[in-house]
Design a protein around this motif. Structure first.
Motif, PDB file in Angstrom:
ATOM      1  N   GLU A 385       1.056  -1.403  -0.028  1.00  0.00           N
ATOM      2  CA  GLU A 385      -0.056  -0.014   0.029  1.00  0.00           C
ATOM      3  C   GLU A 385       0.846   1.032   0.075  1.00  0.00           C
ATOM      4  O   GLU A 385       2.038   1.222   0.485  1.00  0.00           O
ATOM      5  CB  GLU A 385      -0.918  -0.165   1.319  1.00  0.00           C
ATOM      6  N   GLU A 400      -5.060   3.606   4.703  1.00  0.00           N
ATOM      7  CA  GLU A 400      -5.035   2.666   5.796  1.00  0.00           C
ATOM      8  C   GLU A 400      -5.681   1.478   5.640  1.00  0.00           C
ATOM      9  O   GLU A 400      -6.932   1.524   4.977  1.00  0.00           O
ATOM     10  CB  GLU A 400      -5.599   3.325   7.149  1.00  0.00           C
ATOM     11  N   LYS A 401      -4.996   0.315   5.740  1.00  0.00           N
ATOM     12  CA  LYS A 401      -5.775  -0.868   5.470  1.00  0.00           C
ATOM     13  C   LYS A 401      -5.426  -1.740   6.546  1.00  0.00           C
ATOM     14  O   LYS A 401      -4.474  -1.988   7.114  1.00  0.00           O
ATOM     15  CB  LYS A 401      -5.363  -1.465   4.072  1.00  0.00           C
TER      16      LYS A 401
END
Ligand SMILES: [Zn+2]
Length: 407
Positions: A385, A400-401
């Protein structure tokens, strides 16, 4: 300090660093930086790289694959389908699609882009003007170079020559051309140089796009580049004919390209999709020989070309996806090769575009991407990411993951 990025990985095997940013510039890089900043990002050992550079994309004809399919998958049908659709493009339509495509590349970490904006006597400057408008609107997010691009040729589309001059007067940054789609190709190249020299601008050509080693004018382009003193200022996209060139000629061509300092943009997403469609067995890869070019010292920059149209019916505007496509296609997955691929979407395209003050060093522009991974060596294959994208010292994208395995 405006921004302090704490404890990031800049080189494998070295201590983590803090990076301080003030007034859009990197002011200090050190294992520990004291003092306060307006904003602080906790790096937590993640990899920090300079911003990704998209060196060849067509924003004006992105996101139209659902309108008219290219059923054969050939270059010929791609051109036909697009020519049929072009008269239906309104300014609003181009604006909406190009803006969406631009936001796709920004969200994936691009902080600079070179986009080909096309025009011809039938379509006028609708697309070109729209791209120029987006350049201004998004300048806080991305540096955009606009290439004046005569997609339909110059001599075969009378009236286009005058339009290139007009596009340069309207502020185009680079002179584009397409020798493979015009005749005579050498005169096309001569004219592009004449215009580029008049405005003191770089050149970016759709050089050749064939499965065979014919219909290429690369040898002439190298000679002309040296003769005109344009070394380092000429870029070429596709260059697929080199893939089919017999070794003796290929070696000479690549040596000439190195001498002329021609930048190359392989476009694997498009070239793999459209190339070698007439091969019924042992289907060729039809991508320019990346390793050979790199090994001879030619500057190679991987690029997207198209997102979801008749030329490339897929894509998300993610240069890491393009790089990961080039890795197996170009046999670049070996331990000595893989480290050379990430620069093909950062430093190499920055060099091709002549970007000033680019890089992760004190005094350079704070155009940076924090990758959600902790090793430079595997930064590409982790497909991380883009946790933060920073342009001129300002956070422009945050991702944000959270992944939870529900045991
Ligand atoms: Zn292109």
């Amino acid at each position: 300090m405006d921004l302090l990025i704490k404890q990031v990985r800049i080189n494998d095997g070295e201590p983590l660093q803090d990076v301080a940013i003030t007034d859009g510039k990197i002011t200090e890089i050190a294992p520990t930086i004291a003092g306060t900043a307006t904003e602080t990002i906790e790096g937590n050992g993640r990899v920090l790289i300079p911003g990704l550079v998209e060196s060849h994309i067509h924003l004006d004809k992105a996101l139209i694959a659902d309108r008219e399919p290219n059923k054969s998958g050939t270059l010929k049908e791609a051109i036909e389908v697009t020519a049929k659709l072009k008269p239906t493009f309104t300014e609003e339509d181009i604006y909406t699609r190009a803006k969406k495509a631009l936001e796709m590349i920004i969200s994936h970490g691009a902080t600079a882009v070179r986009t080909h904006a096309e025009f011809d006597p039938a379509q006028g400057f609708t697309g070109f003007n729209t791209i120029m408008r987006l350049k201004e609107e998004y300048k806080e997010f991305i540096d955009m170079q606009v290439v004046a691009f005569p997609q339909e040729g110059i001599f075969k589309a009378p009236g286009t020559e005058k339009m290139i001059y007009e596009a340069m007067e309207m502020g185009a940054d680079v002179v584009g051309g397409i020798p493979y789609n015009d005749a005579p190709a050498n005169e096309h190249i001569d004219l592009i140089f004449e215009i580029a020299k008049k405005y003191d601008k770089d050149i970016d050509l759709h050089q050749d796009f064939a499965d065979e080693a014919d219909n290429t004018s690369i040898e002439y382009l190298c000679e002309k580049t040296i003769k005109e003193g344009y070394q380092g200022r000429v870029s070429v996209g596709h260059l697929t004919a080199l893939h089919a060139m017999e070794p003796e000629r290929l070696e000479k061509v690549i040596a000439s390209m190195a001498e002329a300092k021609i930048n190359v943009m392989p476009l694997p997403a498009t070239d793999l999709h459209l190339g070698a469609r007439n091969d019924s067995f042992n289907v060729r890869r039809a991508v320019t020989p990346i390793r050979k070019l790199r090994d001879a010292g030619v500057n190679v920059a991987l690029a997207t070309n198209n997102i979801r149209n008749a030329f490339t019916p897929y894509g998300n505007g993610d240069l890491i996806q393009i790089a990961m496509l080039a890795v197996p296609v170009g046999h670049l997955g070996g331990s000595d090769d893989l480290p050379t691929v990430l620069p093909m979407i950062t430093e190499n395209p920055a060099k091709a575009l002549g970007l000033k003050d680019y890089g992760l060093a004190v005094g350079k522009n704070a155009d940076l991407v924090l990758l959600d991974t902790t090793s430079i060596a595997t930064a590409l294959i982790d497909f991380p990411e883009r946790a933060y994208v920073i342009k001129n010292g300002r956070v422009t994208v945050k991702v944000e993951k959270t992944v939870t395995i529900m045991k």
